[in-house]
Design a protein around this motif. Structure first.
Motif, PDB file in Angstrom:
ATOM      1  N   GLY A 158      41.334 -35.016  43.449  1.00  0.00           N
ATOM      2  CA  GLY A 158      41.690 -34.686  42.139  1.00  0.00           C
ATOM      3  C   GLY A 158      40.836 -33.508  41.658  1.00  0.00           C
ATOM      4  N   VAL A 159      39.839 -32.846  42.589  1.00  0.00           N
ATOM      5  CA  VAL A 159      39.001 -31.928  42.100  1.00  0.00           C
ATOM      6  C   VAL A 159      39.691 -30.579  42.293  1.00  0.00           C
ATOM      7  N   SER A 160      39.697 -29.890  41.103  1.00  0.00           N
ATOM      8  CA  SER A 160      40.521 -28.656  41.030  1.00  0.00           C
ATOM      9  C   SER A 160      39.702 -27.535  41.881  1.00  0.00           C
ATOM     10  N   THR A 161      40.322 -27.002  42.875  1.00  0.00           N
ATOM     11  CA  THR A 161      39.832 -25.820  43.398  1.00  0.00           C
ATOM     12  C   THR A 161      40.592 -24.744  43.371  1.00  0.00           C
ATOM     13  N   PRO A 162      40.300 -23.427  43.083  1.00  0.00           N
ATOM     14  CA  PRO A 162      40.960 -22.377  43.211  1.00  0.00           C
ATOM     15  C   PRO A 162      41.778 -22.126  44.447  1.00  0.00           C
ATOM     16  N   TRP A 163      43.137 -22.276  44.565  1.00  0.00           N
ATOM     17  CA  TRP A 163      43.771 -21.947  45.850  1.00  0.00           C
ATOM     18  C   TRP A 163      43.732 -20.802  46.399  1.00  0.00           C
ATOM     19  N   TYR A 164      43.288 -19.599  45.647  1.00  0.00           N
ATOM     20  CA  TYR A 164      43.044 -18.165  46.341  1.00  0.00           C
ATOM     21  C   TYR A 164      42.006 -18.114  47.353  1.00  0.00           C
ATOM     22  N   VAL A 165      41.079 -19.188  47.141  1.00  0.00           N
ATOM     23  CA  VAL A 165      39.747 -19.323  48.052  1.00  0.00           C
ATOM     24  C   VAL A 165      40.330 -19.740  49.545  1.00  0.00           C
ATOM     25  N   MET A 166      41.388 -20.936  49.227  1.00  0.00           N
ATOM     26  CA  MET A 166      42.153 -21.440  50.302  1.00  0.00           C
ATOM     27  C   MET A 166      42.874 -20.258  51.181  1.00  0.00           C
ATOM     28  N   PHE A 167      43.376 -19.301  50.338  1.00  0.00           N
ATOM     29  CA  PHE A 167      44.201 -18.256  51.203  1.00  0.00           C
ATOM     30  C   PHE A 167      43.283 -17.350  52.054  1.00  0.00           C
ATOM     31  N   PHE A 168      42.168 -17.065  51.489  1.00  0.00           N
ATOM     32  CA  PHE A 168      41.130 -16.375  52.421  1.00  0.00           C
ATOM     33  C   PHE A 168      40.537 -17.060  53.463  1.00  0.00           C
ATOM     34  N   TYR A 169      40.407 -18.404  53.373  1.00  0.00           N
ATOM     35  CA  TYR A 169      40.008 -19.206  54.559  1.00  0.00           C
ATOM     36  C   TYR A 169      40.885 -19.182  55.588  1.00  0.00           C
ATOM     37  N   ILE A 170      42.316 -19.337  55.289  1.00  0.00           N
ATOM     38  CA  ILE A 170      43.309 -19.368  56.217  1.00  0.00           C
ATOM     39  C   ILE A 170      43.492 -17.981  56.734  1.00  0.00           C
ATOM     40  N   LEU A 171      43.349 -16.907  56.052  1.00  0.00           N
ATOM     41  CA  LEU A 171      43.515 -15.257  56.612  1.00  0.00           C
ATOM     42  C   LEU A 171      42.412 -15.333  57.563  1.00  0.00           C
ATOM     43  N   ASN A 172      41.331 -15.479  57.285  1.00  0.00           N
ATOM     44  CA  ASN A 172      40.181 -15.243  58.004  1.00  0.00           C
ATOM     45  C   ASN A 172      40.260 -16.133  59.388  1.00  0.00           C
ATOM     46  N   PHE A 173      40.858 -17.370  59.285  1.00  0.00           N
ATOM     47  CA  PHE A 173      40.857 -18.252  60.218  1.00  0.00           C
ATOM     48  C   PHE A 173      42.106 -17.423  61.329  1.00  0.00           C
ATOM     49  N   PHE A 174      43.290 -16.945  61.051  1.00  0.00           N
ATOM     50  CA  PHE A 174      44.041 -16.180  61.675  1.00  0.00           C
ATOM     51  C   PHE A 174      43.516 -14.936  62.258  1.00  0.00           C
ATOM     52  N   MET A 175      42.699 -14.300  61.695  1.00  0.00           N
ATOM     53  CA  MET A 175      42.108 -13.002  62.026  1.00  0.00           C
ATOM     54  C   MET A 175      41.084 -13.402  63.234  1.00  0.00           C
ATOM     55  N   VAL A 176      40.301 -14.231  63.042  1.00  0.00           N
ATOM     56  CA  VAL A 176      39.490 -14.702  64.343  1.00  0.00           C
ATOM     57  C   VAL A 176      40.441 -15.200  65.440  1.00  0.00           C
ATOM     58  N   LEU A 177      41.466 -16.110  65.158  1.00  0.00           N
ATOM     59  CA  LEU A 177      42.513 -16.212  66.045  1.00  0.00           C
ATOM     60  C   LEU A 177      42.960 -15.235  66.952  1.00  0.00           C
ATOM     61  N   PHE A 178      43.315 -14.201  66.191  1.00  0.00           N
ATOM     62  CA  PHE A 178      43.793 -13.016  66.869  1.00  0.00           C
ATOM     63  C   PHE A 178      42.830 -12.161  67.707  1.00  0.00           C
ATOM     64  N   GLY A 179      41.357 -12.271  67.291  1.00  0.00           N
ATOM     65  CA  GLY A 179      40.231 -11.853  68.157  1.00  0.00           C
ATOM     66  C   GLY A 179      40.202 -12.746  69.301  1.00  0.00           C
ATOM     67  N   ILE A 180      40.496 -13.988  69.453  1.00  0.00           N
ATOM     68  CA  ILE A 180      40.290 -14.777  70.464  1.00  0.00           C
ATOM     69  C   ILE A 180      41.520 -14.495  71.424  1.00  0.00           C
ATOM     70  N   ILE A 181      42.677 -14.087  70.878  1.00  0.00           N
ATOM     71  CA  ILE A 181      43.726 -13.625  71.708  1.00  0.00           C
ATOM     72  C   ILE A 181      43.491 -12.415  72.347  1.00  0.00           C
ATOM     73  N   ILE A 182      43.035 -11.378  71.566  1.00  0.00           N
ATOM     74  CA  ILE A 182      42.666 -10.157  72.423  1.00  0.00           C
ATOM     75  C   ILE A 182      41.498 -10.255  73.293  1.00  0.00           C
TER      76      ILE A 182
END
Length: 96
Positions: free
Chosen positions: A59-83
């Motif tokens: 029930g703690v309100s946290t801004p969802w835009y922060v979650m967006f950046f966590y997910i975006l960064n996760f996928f960029m690092v994952l792409f780095g692993i693939i490369i």
């Protein structure tokens, strides 16, 4: 204020990943790259995402835009692993 500082941190990290990906693509070599570093960074992003989801479920309100950046960064690092693995294969082929 804490949410703003967390957003600044995650955005700054996020700005560095495209530069890193570009260098990996351009170099076409895995030499000097630590795949374990990428794995640990991605584990950290997963932990950050999980923390946000736990806070939300409590029930703690946290801004969802922060979650967006966590997910975006996760996928960029994952792409780095693939490369990394592509470059590793290229290194083996060139060694033959």
């Amino acid at each position: 204020m804490a949410n703003i500082l967390e957003t600044v941190m995650i955005v700054c990290f996020g700005l560095s990943w495209p530069v890193n990906i570009y260098k990996l693509l351009k170099s076409r070599t895995a030499k000097g790259t630590s795949v374990f570093f990428y794995y640990f960074i991605d584990i950290g992003y997963v932990a950050g995402i999980a923390a946000k989801l736990i806070k939300f479920s409590q029930g703690v309100s946290t801004p969802w835009y922060v979650m967006f950046f966590y997910i975006l960064n996760f996928f960029m690092v994952l792409f780095g692993i693939i490369i990394y693995y592509r470059n590793k294969r290229t290194d083996r082929e060139q060694a033959k």
